[in-house]
Design an enzyme around this catalytic site. Sequence first.
Site, mmCIF file in Angstrom:
data_model
loop_
_atom_site.group_PDB
_atom_site.id
_atom_site.type_symbol
_atom_site.label_atom_id
_atom_site.label_comp_id
_atom_site.label_asym_id
_atom_site.label_seq_id
_atom_site.Cartn_x
_atom_site.Cartn_y
_atom_site.Cartn_z
ATOM 1 N N HIS A 49 0.848 -1.199 0.000
ATOM 2 C CA HIS A 49 0.000 0.000 0.000
ATOM 3 C C HIS A 49 0.890 1.258 0.000
ATOM 4 O O HIS A 49 0.724 2.149 -0.831
ATOM 5 C CB HIS A 49 -0.910 -0.044 1.238
ATOM 6 C CG HIS A 49 -1.688 1.204 1.507
ATOM 7 N ND1 HIS A 49 -3.057 1.265 1.369
ATOM 8 C CD2 HIS A 49 -1.309 2.438 1.920
ATOM 9 C CE1 HIS A 49 -3.471 2.488 1.682
ATOM 10 N NE2 HIS A 49 -2.422 3.217 2.021
ATOM 11 N N GLU A 50 1.859 1.279 0.917
ATOM 12 C CA GLU A 50 2.755 2.437 1.010
ATOM 13 C C GLU A 50 3.647 2.553 -0.220
ATOM 14 O O GLU A 50 3.936 3.648 -0.685
ATOM 15 C CB GLU A 50 3.623 2.353 2.270
ATOM 16 C CG GLU A 50 2.855 2.464 3.577
ATOM 17 C CD GLU A 50 2.069 3.763 3.701
ATOM 18 O OE1 GLU A 50 2.531 4.799 3.206
ATOM 19 O OE2 GLU A 50 0.965 3.724 4.279
ATOM 20 N N HIS A 53 1.844 4.383 -2.985
ATOM 21 C CA HIS A 53 1.938 5.844 -2.801
ATOM 22 C C HIS A 53 3.304 6.328 -3.300
ATOM 23 O O HIS A 53 3.406 7.302 -4.027
ATOM 24 C CB HIS A 53 1.869 6.214 -1.311
ATOM 25 C CG HIS A 53 0.517 6.066 -0.683
ATOM 26 N ND1 HIS A 53 -0.616 6.635 -1.205
ATOM 27 C CD2 HIS A 53 0.119 5.444 0.454
ATOM 28 C CE1 HIS A 53 -1.648 6.351 -0.415
ATOM 29 N NE2 HIS A 53 -1.228 5.627 0.589
ATOM 30 N N ASP A 154 -5.207 9.101 3.957
ATOM 31 C CA ASP A 154 -5.364 9.187 2.503
ATOM 32 C C ASP A 154 -6.660 9.884 2.084
ATOM 33 O O ASP A 154 -6.655 10.763 1.225
ATOM 34 C CB ASP A 154 -5.327 7.791 1.878
ATOM 35 C CG ASP A 154 -3.991 7.107 2.100
ATOM 36 O OD1 ASP A 154 -2.990 7.835 2.300
ATOM 37 O OD2 ASP A 154 -3.948 5.871 2.088
HETATM 38 ZN ZN ZN Z 1 -2.174 5.223 2.384
#
Ligand code: ZN
Length: 350
Positions: A49-50, A53, A154
């Site tokens: 997930h990170e 980004h 987010d």
């Molecule tokens: Zn996030």
Amino acid sequence: MRGSFRLFKVFGISINMHITFILLLFLFLAGGVKWLFILVGIFFFVTLHELCHSLVAKKFGIKVREITLLPIGGVASMTKMPEKPMHEFLISLAGPMFNIMVIVVFFLPLKYILGDEVLFHPLSAATWPLTIAYVYWINLVLAVFNLIPAFPMDGGRIFRALLATKLGIRKATRIAVSLGHLFALVFAYFGITRMNFILVIIAVFIYTAASGEEMQVNVKETLKKFRVRDILPQDFVSIKPDATLGNVLETVFHNRQEDFPVVADGKMAGFITRKDLVTGLHQFGKDKTVSEVMRKDFPKVKDTDTLVKAQNVMQANGVTALPVLKDGDAIGVITIEDIGRVYAMISRKD
Ligand code: ZN
């Protein structure tokens, strides 16, 4: 981040684990091997997930130095904030979108392999199929939780980015931060009344992080109005390459300056910072010459650059002082303290 250690490096980004994550490890270890599997699953999907980004941020020229995994989620440390609202929108969306993609892609295969009974069973680690279903649903939790519009999560960032296109960054941030604070208070209320301490920690994190970012935006908007030449200290000293470290130390004592351009034959040959000087004195003593200790490859700014640019260059390179160049010649030194002083002056006025 403080109190964390590096696990490995991927795409030039250091993946770190915060010490408090170890507590979680013990907690899950006590539950047996299936719970350990779930913990690794959380770790795996939070990291990806990170990374999503980070990779989108990288596309927009924003370096990500490290990703730190905390028990309450991951934090990607970016060297600067995205300039355009659209960039922030896409960077923030990338993480939750990844989790949603996992849910969509694996839905039918898991439905077929595990069957409805297992897949739609309440979360449990009683059997291996249930454990796998658990890890799968972690993605739904990550997506939904991160999309809550509690800035700086987010969802809050997406909300601010959308507002910023209409209202400008300052106003958009103020509104997003207020909403973030409101969510933090609600989380804190439920955390305390239901004795859920993770929720209380998250509330404190959201509250302080939101305030911190509002401050950051205000600083940045103020610094945008000034150029390096507007605040450049007028008296500045440069050092010759054959000067000794002892000479430089004397110069530091006689002047306010602590970082010096090294100039040979009218041309800038290097830069020596307070830190370089102290380490040099420690390692080699005061008779070593500047040319042997100075940085030959160093970040710099032009006198016409804005203070935001100067601050970004410092942050990206992990330095607190920069030589200022005009037409290739060193005309001064700007430090993080100089920039801080401007901000303190301005913010006191309003
Ligand atoms: Zn996030």
